[in-house]
Motif scaffolding. Structure first.
Motif, PDB file in Angstrom:
ATOM      1  N   ASN A  48      34.809  18.259 -45.312  1.00 58.23           N
ATOM      2  CA  ASN A  48      35.406  18.378 -43.974  1.00 58.23           C
ATOM      3  C   ASN A  48      36.922  18.494 -44.073  1.00 58.23           C
ATOM      4  OD1 ASN A  48      36.175  15.825 -44.607  1.00 58.23           O
ATOM      5  ND2 ASN A  48      35.044  14.799 -42.981  1.00 58.23           N
ATOM      6  N   ALA A  81      32.728   6.136 -50.506  1.00 53.57           N
ATOM      7  CA  ALA A  81      33.323   5.787 -49.209  1.00 53.57           C
ATOM      8  C   ALA A  81      33.719   7.039 -48.437  1.00 53.57           C
ATOM      9  CB  ALA A  81      34.545   4.897 -49.416  1.00 53.57           C
ATOM     10  N   GLY A  82      33.350   7.075 -47.183  1.00 52.60           N
ATOM     11  CA  GLY A  82      33.669   8.203 -46.316  1.00 52.60           C
ATOM     12  C   GLY A  82      32.903   8.031 -45.022  1.00 52.60           C
ATOM     13  N   MET A 105      34.912   4.312 -53.234  1.00 56.67           N
ATOM     14  CA  MET A 105      35.401   5.673 -53.035  1.00 56.67           C
ATOM     15  C   MET A 105      35.440   6.464 -54.345  1.00 56.67           C
ATOM     16  SD  MET A 105      38.612   7.043 -50.857  1.00 56.67           S
ATOM     17  CE  MET A 105      39.086   8.769 -50.959  1.00 56.67           C
TER      18      MET A 105
HETATM   19  C1  LIG Z   1      40.003   2.628 -53.006  1.00 53.05           C
HETATM   20  C2  LIG Z   1      39.958   3.036 -51.600  1.00 53.05           C
HETATM   21  N1  LIG Z   1      41.049   3.567 -51.024  1.00 53.05           N
HETATM   22  C3  LIG Z   1      40.989   3.932 -49.727  1.00 53.05           C
HETATM   23  C4  LIG Z   1      39.856   3.789 -49.003  1.00 53.05           C
HETATM   24  C5  LIG Z   1      39.847   4.147 -47.553  1.00 53.05           C
HETATM   25  N2  LIG Z   1      38.964   5.269 -47.265  1.00 53.05           N
HETATM   26  C6  LIG Z   1      37.713   5.087 -46.853  1.00 53.05           C
HETATM   27  S1  LIG Z   1      36.917   6.496 -46.503  1.00 53.05           S
HETATM   28  C7  LIG Z   1      38.300   7.383 -46.882  1.00 53.05           C
HETATM   29  C8  LIG Z   1      38.317   8.858 -46.699  1.00 53.05           C
HETATM   30  C9  LIG Z   1      37.417   9.544 -47.627  1.00 53.05           C
HETATM   31  O1  LIG Z   1      37.563  10.917 -47.436  1.00 53.05           O
HETATM   32  P1  LIG Z   1      36.403  11.878 -47.815  1.00 53.05           P
HETATM   33  O2  LIG Z   1      35.935  11.597 -49.178  1.00 53.05           O
HETATM   34  O3  LIG Z   1      36.867  13.261 -47.554  1.00 53.05           O
HETATM   35  O4  LIG Z   1      35.230  11.490 -46.832  1.00 53.05           O
HETATM   36  P2  LIG Z   1      35.261  11.583 -45.217  1.00 53.05           P
HETATM   37  O5  LIG Z   1      35.889  10.335 -44.732  1.00 53.05           O
HETATM   38  O6  LIG Z   1      36.036  12.785 -44.850  1.00 53.05           O
HETATM   39  O7  LIG Z   1      33.836  11.645 -44.839  1.00 53.05           O
HETATM   40  C10 LIG Z   1      39.331   6.574 -47.295  1.00 53.05           C
HETATM   41  C11 LIG Z   1      40.656   7.063 -47.669  1.00 53.05           C
HETATM   42  C12 LIG Z   1      38.755   3.216 -49.662  1.00 53.05           C
HETATM   43  N3  LIG Z   1      37.585   2.995 -49.050  1.00 53.05           N
HETATM   44  N4  LIG Z   1      38.832   2.869 -50.953  1.00 53.05           N
END
Ligand SMILES: Cc1ncc(C[n+]2csc(CCOP(=O)(O)OP(=O)(O)O)c2C)c(N)n1
Ligand code: SF4
Ligand SMILES: [Mg+2]
Lengths: 415, 306
Positions: free
Chosen positions: B141, B53-54, B76
Motif C-alpha cells: 500500500n 506488524a502492519g 515488524m
Molecule cells: C520495531 C517496530 N518499529 C515500529 C513499529 C510501528 N509500526 C507498526 S505497523 C508499522 C507500519 C508497517 O508498514 P507496512 O509494513 O507497510 O504495513 P502497513 O501498516 O502499511 O499495513 C509501523 C511502522 C513496530 N511495530 N515495530
C-alpha cells in the motif's frame, strides 16, 4: 557419568546435547561461538540428532526460536552481549508467547566502548523480559543449569523461556573439571518434550500471539506471565532436590556459603563469586565472620529465600558487576527492595566491580569486608563506590596523555 | 493440480466457497484485504500465516480471527525468521513421525511493504539465502499504513504522505522489490493485483506447484492512505495496470515474463488524478513536471519490455 575438562561454552553445548534439543537457531558472537560450533560439529557428524540453522541476526534467531517452540519442538539457542540486545524486542515477544526453550547468554560488557570481556549489563538488560534467569559461576553449573532450565521452562505451570547465564572468558574459555551426566540419566531427568497443545497442524487451526485491544486484556495476559514466573520459585526447589537425588549435585536457588553466624556477607552473582568464596575462607581464618550469598535465580527473584538466608546477618556488601547508569548497581537495588522494612535489616553497602572484565582481587574482597564491618560497627554506611585502584587511575591518565598528544598532532596537521 | 497455471480459464473455475471470514476491522475498500481474500480462497486453511506488524496484524484480535487455518504474529522485522522456525519445526516433526503428511501446512508470510522493503529486508534475504520453503505475500500500500501512511521505501515519487506533505511530495523513488527478489534467484516471484483475479489465481496455482521461497507482491490500493473513495479500489487497481504503473509479471526459471501486456497504455494522469495523494501535482507547473517524469519512467520501463 564421566568427568571431563570442559570450558563453560563446552558445558553449555553438552547441556543442549544431553537435553536432546532438536532445533538450534544460531548466530555467532564472541564469546559464545564455541557453543554453536560444538553443536554444529556434533550434528554434522551425526553424533547428535538435530538441526542447526544460522539466521542473519539475533533478532531473527530469537524469532525462529520462538516460532519453532510454538510449533512444538525443543529449542536451544545461545548468544552474548550485543546479540542479546539486538534480540531484545523478541525476548519480550517470545516470553509473551509463553514458549518454553533455553537460551544461554555468555555475558559480555556492552558497547560503547566496544569490548569483549564480561560484565552483567547484557543479561540485566533482559531482566524484565519475562525470561527466567539462572546465573552460573562454574562450568559444572552451566551444564546442570541447562538441564534444570528445560524442566523449568516446560513445566505446565510455567511455560516461559529460560536464560542460563555464564561469564564470557572467565567461564566461557576456562577449562574446569566437569562431571557430565550420562545421556540416559539426563534424558530421563529432562523427559520428552510435551508441547501441551501448542502446535501448528492441518485440521487443528490455532492462532498464536494475536493482538489484544485494550489494557484490561493486556494486563491480564502480562500478569499471567508474572504469576507463571513466580511459580518457578517453588518448582525450582523441587527440581533442584530431584536433581540432587539423581546426580548428587545441589544447586539451590540461593547459594549460601559459610553464612552460619555470619556478621557480614558478600552478595553477588557470576564467576567472581568463587573468588569471594576464597576471601570468605581467608576472612574466617582471621576471625572475621564472613560469608557469601549468591542468588542463582535472578528471575523470578527469590525474595523469601534471600530473607531466610540473610536473617541475622548485620552487613551486606553487594558487589555489582553491572551499572545502571544514573542509579548504580542493579543487584543492590533489587536486594534493597527485598529487605526493606524487614526487622533488624542489615546495613547494605554497594560496590561496583568487574566492569568490562576488570578483575576483582582477593585484597579488594578483604578491603570490602573491612569497610562493611566498619559500617556495621559505626552505623554509618558509605556511599556506593567503584572498585578502581590508584594504579589504574595513573595508567588511564597516561593513556589520556597519549590520546591528547595524538589529538594535538592531528589538529596541527589540519592547520 | 493442473500444470502451469491453466486450471483457471475463467471466473467459473474459482472456488465457490469463501474461506476467509468477514467482519474484520480493515477500512472499507482495503485493497490489501481484497488480495488476502482471493489468496486465502485459493490456498485454503492448511496454512499458517506468519504476520509482520502492519494493518493486517489487526485481522486477528483476541479472541476472533477471520482465518480458518493458523496464525502467528511476530514483529515488524522478522516474520520470515518466524516462518523459518515454524517450517523447520514442521519438518522436524514430519521426519520424526510426530506430524502426519496430511497434517503438514504451507507457511505463508503476510507482510506490508514497509516491513518487506525496509525493516524486514534482511530477514527476507536471509530466508531466500537459506532456500526456505514458504510463500511470501507482500500487500503493497506504498506506505506505513498502520501508523498513518508515512512514506516508506515503497512510496512512489511525488506522492503526498503524512511525512511528505511538501510541494513535491515524496522525493525518493519506489524501490524495486521484485528485482531484489529476482536477484536472489528464487523458484518464483510475481506481482499481482486483486483487480486481475484470473492472473492472480494462475500465479497462485503455479507457485503451489513449486517449493522454496515464493513471493507474491500485491498492488494494494489504500483508500485511507491514498485518498480515494472505497468503492473505487478495484478501479484504481485496473488503472494501475492499464497505465503500466503496476506491471504484472513473474520470475520463474530464472527469467522475467510479463503476464499482462497493456495493449494501449493509458496516460499515468488517468491513474494519478483519482487519488488525493497526487492532487498537488496537478496544481503547479513543478507538479506537472513530476507527472511528466513519472510518465517518462513508465515509458522507459515498457520500452525495455518490448
Ligand atoms: C520495531 C517496530 N518499529 C515500529 C513499529 C510501528 N509500526 C507498526 S505497523 C508499522 C507500519 C508497517 O508498514 P507496512 O509494513 O507497510 O504495513 P502497513 O501498516 O502499511 O499495513 C509501523 C511502522 C513496530 N511495530 N515495530
Ligand atoms: S489503512 Fe489502507 S491498507 Fe490499512 S486497512 Fe486501511 S485501507 Fe487497508
Ligand atoms: Mg504499507
Amino acid at each position: 557419568m564421566k568427568r571431563l575438562l570442559l570450558t563453560g561454552n563446552g558445558a553449555a553445548a553438552w547441556g543442549a546435547r544431553l537435553a536432546k534439543a532438536e532445533y538450534i537457531p544460531a548466530f555467532p558472537i564472541t564469546p559464545q561461538t564455541e557453543i554453536i560450533e560444538n553443536l554444529a560439529a556434533w550434528i554434522d557428524s551425526s553424533e547428535m540428532p538435530g538441526r542447526l540453522v544460522t539466521l542473519e541476526s539475533e533478532h531473527s534467531m530469537m524469532t525462529a526460536a520462538g516460532g519453532a517452540a510454538a510449533a512444538g519442538v525443543r529449542v536451544f539457542s545461545a548468544t552474548s552481549s550485543q546479540g542479546l540486545l539486538y534480540a531484545m524486542e523478541m525476548l519480550y515477544t517470545v516470553a509473551g508467547w509463553r514458549v518454553p526453550f533455553v537460551l544461554v547468554n555468555v555475558s559480555r560488557a556492552l558497547s560503547a566502548p566496544i569490548t569483549l570481556e564480561p560484565d552483567h549489563n547484557d543479561v540485566f538488560a533482559a531482566r524484565d523480559s519475562g525470561f527466567i534467569q539462572i546465573h552460573c559461576s562454574t562450568c559444572q553449573e552451566v551444564v546442570d543449569a541447562v538441564l534444570l532450565a528445560y524442566r523449568l521452562a516446560e513445566h505446565p505451570d510455567i511455560r516461559l523461556p529460560v536464560m542460563v547465564n555464564l561469564d564470557g572468558f572467565y567461564l566461557s574459555f576456562t577449562r574446569e573439571p566437569v562431571t557430565l551426566p550420562d545421556q540416559q540419566g539426563a534424558a530421563e531427568f529432562v523427559g520428552g518434550f510435551d508441547p501441551l497443545g501448542m502446535a501448528f497442524r492441518a485440521g487443528a487451526p490455532l492462532s498464536q500471539a494475536v493482538a489484544v485491544l485494550g489494557g484490561s486484556q493486556y494486563s491480564y495476559f502480562r500478569y499471567q506471565q508474572h504469576l507463571a514466573s513466580l511459580q518457578a520459585l517453588d518448582v525450582y526447589d523441587d527440581l533442584e532436590r530431584e536433581f540432587f537425588g539423581r546426580f548428587g549435585r545441589s544447586h539451590p536457588a540461593v547459594e549460601a556459603y559459610r553464612t552460619d553466624e555470619a556478621e557480614m556477607v558478600f552478595l553477588m552473582t557470576g564467576s567472581f563469586a568463587t573468588k569471594a568464596g576464597n576471601a570468605v575462607d581467608a576472612l574466617r581464618e582471621s576471625g572475621i565472620r564472613a560469608g557469601l550469598v549468591r542468588p542463582r535465580l535472578l528471575r523470578p527473584f527469590p525474595v523469601r529465600r534471600l530473607r531466610q538466608v540473610l536473617r541475622g546477618v548485620r552487613g551486606i556488601a553487594v558487589i555489582d558487576q553491572n551499572l545502571s547508569v544514573g542509579k548504580g548497581g542493579i543487584l543492590y537495588t533489587e536486594l534493597a527492595s527485598a529487605l526493606y522494612g524487614q526487622e533488624n535489616a542489615p546495613v547494605l553497602l554497594s560496590f561496583i566491580g568487574g566492569l568490562g572484565g576488570r578483575d576483582i582481587s582477593g585484597e579488594e574482597f578483604i578491603g570490602i569486608a573491612r569497610v562493611t564491618i566498619d559500617a556495621i560497627r559505626s552505623g554509618s554506611v558509605p556511599e556506593p563506590r567503584l572498585l578502581y585502584t590508584a594504579d589504574e587511575l595513573r595508567h588511564i591518565r597516561k593513556l589520556q596523555a597519549i590520546a591528547s598528544v595524538q589529538q594535538e598532532n592531528h589538529c596541527r596537521n589540519h592547520e | 493440480m493442473s500444470e502451469s497455471g491453466m486450471q483457471y480459464r475463467g471466473m467459473e473455475d474459482f472456488p465457490s466457497t469463501r474461506l476467509f471470514g468477514s467482519g474484520t476491522p480493515m477500512c472499507a475498500g482495503c485493497g490489501g484485504l481484497l488480495v488476502i481474500h482471493q489468496l486465502y480462497d485459493l490456498l485454503g486453511s492448511d496454512t499458517v500465516f506468519i504476520n509482520a506488524a502492519g494493518c493486517m496484524t489487526l485481522l486477528s484480535v483476541y479472541p476472533y480471527t477471520p482465518f480458518r487455518g493458523s496464525w502467528l504474529y511476530t514483529a515488524m522485522a522478522s516474520a520470515p525468521a518466524g516462518a523459518q522456525g515454524v517450517r523447520d519445526a514442521l519438518d522436524i516433526l514430519l521426519e520424526s513421525d510426530r506430524l502426519r503428511r496430511e497434517e503438514n501446512l504451507e507457511v505463508v508470510v503476510l507482510t506490508g511493504d514497509g516491513a518487506a522493503y525496509g525493516m524486514g529486508l534482511s530477514a527476507t534475504s536471509g530466508a531466500l539465502d537459506r532456500g526456505l520453503d514458504f510463500i511470501y505475500l507482500c500487500y503493497d500500500n506504498e506506505g506505513y499504513g498502520n501508523t498513518g501512511q508515512q512514506y516508506s521505501p515503497a512510496t512512489p515519487h511525488g506522492a503526498a504522505t503524512s511525512t511528505s506533505r511538501g510541494n513535491g511530495g515524496f522525493r525518493g523513488n519506489k524501490k524495486d522489490l521484485f528485482s531484489l527478489w529476482a536477484a536472489h534467484n528464487p523458484p518464483y516471484a510475481a506481482t499481482v493485483s486483486a483487480s486481475e483475479p484470473l492472473d492472480l489465481a494462475r500465479k497462485v496455482e503455479k507457485l503451489r506447484s513449486l517449493r522454496g521461497p515464493r513471493m507474491l507482491l500485491a498492488f494494494s490500493p489504500c483508500p485511507t492512505g491514498w485518498g480515494f473513495e472505497p468503492a473505487q479500489s478495484v478501479m484504481i487497481g485496473n488503472l494501475a495496470v492499464q497505465t503500466g504503473i503496476w506491471p504484472l509479471k513473474e520470475f520463474i526459471g530464472g527469467k522475467v515474463e510479463h503476464t499482462v501486456l497493456p495493449e494501449k497504455r493509458l496516460p499515468v494522469e488517468e491513474y494519478l488524478k483519482r487519488q488525493g495523494r497526487f492532487a498537488h501535482l496537478f496544481a503547479s507547473s513543478a507538479g506537472r513536471d513530476i507527472i511528466a517524469e513519472l510518465q517518462g519512467a513508465v515509458d522507459r520501463y515498457w520500452e525495455g519490455v518490448r
